[in-house]
Design an enzyme around this catalytic site. Sequence first.
Site, PDB file in Angstrom:
ATOM      1  N   LEU A   1       0.882  -1.158   0.000  1.00  0.00           N
ATOM      2  CA  LEU A   1       0.000   0.000   0.000  1.00  0.00           C
ATOM      3  C   LEU A   1       0.925   1.214   0.000  1.00  0.00           C
ATOM      4  O   LEU A   1       1.872   1.267   0.793  1.00  0.00           O
ATOM      5  CB  LEU A   1      -0.886   0.030   1.246  1.00  0.00           C
ATOM      6  CG  LEU A   1      -2.139  -0.855   1.275  1.00  0.00           C
ATOM      7  CD1 LEU A   1      -2.786  -0.780   2.653  1.00  0.00           C
ATOM      8  CD2 LEU A   1      -3.121  -0.468   0.195  1.00  0.00           C
ATOM      9  N   ASP A   2       0.692   2.179  -0.890  1.00  0.00           N
ATOM     10  CA  ASP A   2       1.600   3.321  -0.913  1.00  0.00           C
ATOM     11  C   ASP A   2       1.393   4.193   0.328  1.00  0.00           C
ATOM     12  O   ASP A   2       0.449   4.005   1.106  1.00  0.00           O
ATOM     13  CB  ASP A   2       1.454   4.117  -2.216  1.00  0.00           C
ATOM     14  CG  ASP A   2       0.072   4.729  -2.404  1.00  0.00           C
ATOM     15  OD1 ASP A   2      -0.499   5.220  -1.415  1.00  0.00           O
ATOM     16  OD2 ASP A   2      -0.431   4.716  -3.538  1.00  0.00           O
ATOM     17  N   LYS A   3       2.285   5.141   0.519  1.00  0.00           N
ATOM     18  CA  LYS A   3       2.290   5.946   1.740  1.00  0.00           C
ATOM     19  C   LYS A   3       0.955   6.640   1.977  1.00  0.00           C
ATOM     20  O   LYS A   3       0.466   6.727   3.111  1.00  0.00           O
ATOM     21  CB  LYS A   3       3.415   6.978   1.666  1.00  0.00           C
ATOM     22  CG  LYS A   3       3.501   7.885   2.889  1.00  0.00           C
ATOM     23  CD  LYS A   3       4.509   9.004   2.686  1.00  0.00           C
ATOM     24  CE  LYS A   3       4.486   9.979   3.857  1.00  0.00           C
ATOM     25  NZ  LYS A   3       5.354  11.151   3.635  1.00  0.00           N
TER      26      LYS A   3
ATOM     27  N   SER B   1      -1.999   5.684   1.036  1.00  0.00           N
ATOM     28  CA  SER B   1      -3.129   4.764   1.142  1.00  0.00           C
ATOM     29  C   SER B   1      -3.189   4.151   2.532  1.00  0.00           C
ATOM     30  O   SER B   1      -2.218   4.165   3.284  1.00  0.00           O
ATOM     31  CB  SER B   1      -3.017   3.668   0.080  1.00  0.00           C
ATOM     32  OG  SER B   1      -3.015   4.232  -1.216  1.00  0.00           O
TER      33      SER B   1
END
Length: 246
Positions: free
Chosen positions: A113-115, A117
């Site tokens: 999960l990106d930062k 999200s």
Amino acid sequence: MSLPPRRRSTPVHGLARTLSKRGICSRSQGERMVREGRVRVDGRVVREPEWPIAGHERIDVDGASASAPAPAYVALNKPRGIVVSAADERGRDTVYSLLEAAGLPWLGPVGRLDKASEGLLLMSNDTVWAAGITDPATHVPKTYHVQVAGKPDEATIAAMLEGVVDAGDVLRAGAASLLRQGERNAWLEVTLDEGRNRHIRRLLAILGFDVQRLVRIAIGNLALGGLPKGQWRHLDAGEVTALRRR
């Protein structure tokens, strides 16, 4: 005269990868420990991360046996602003800061999960189980609630299902629906059968919508449920089995 049975070859992996596959550490951490002289193979210090390991060797890290720990499976509710990484070169908080006092073995993230999200993140030291979930061929669906600026309509939903092309990638949703809509923004439910880097953000950007929040609420049939933000829990045996693809 019949030929003797063909011997099955033993798979050989590099030392750093072997440490990772045993759930001792990440591969990059393993490479660093090997180069620092902290790893012995059959009593001998080995400083080459790609040193071949067939599986019968005794491996020690910092004087302790590096036998594989018991498998562990964790669900975590990742907050926005936390990096999914074992270490961050910019000193930002990582998901491992949420597990520091848990007494767990080293766990690797199952997907990303990106930062920006948030939501459901699985972590485990069972690399075969994890690979089965992340392998695009297994099509384990991931479901998200996405807040966007603007008012998506039926044409937007149809375009998400049809798909778009961005930088050579075909980006589409496996399922999409409008959850609720206000004057300035709306919430969508989006399911991906396979995901590319920043898949939903890129897809919606091309359709003219800026993502304000992105929350993963389910992986397969495993729902985030009421797990508080920043907290984690062990998966039970039934949940582990339900997600197993290998």
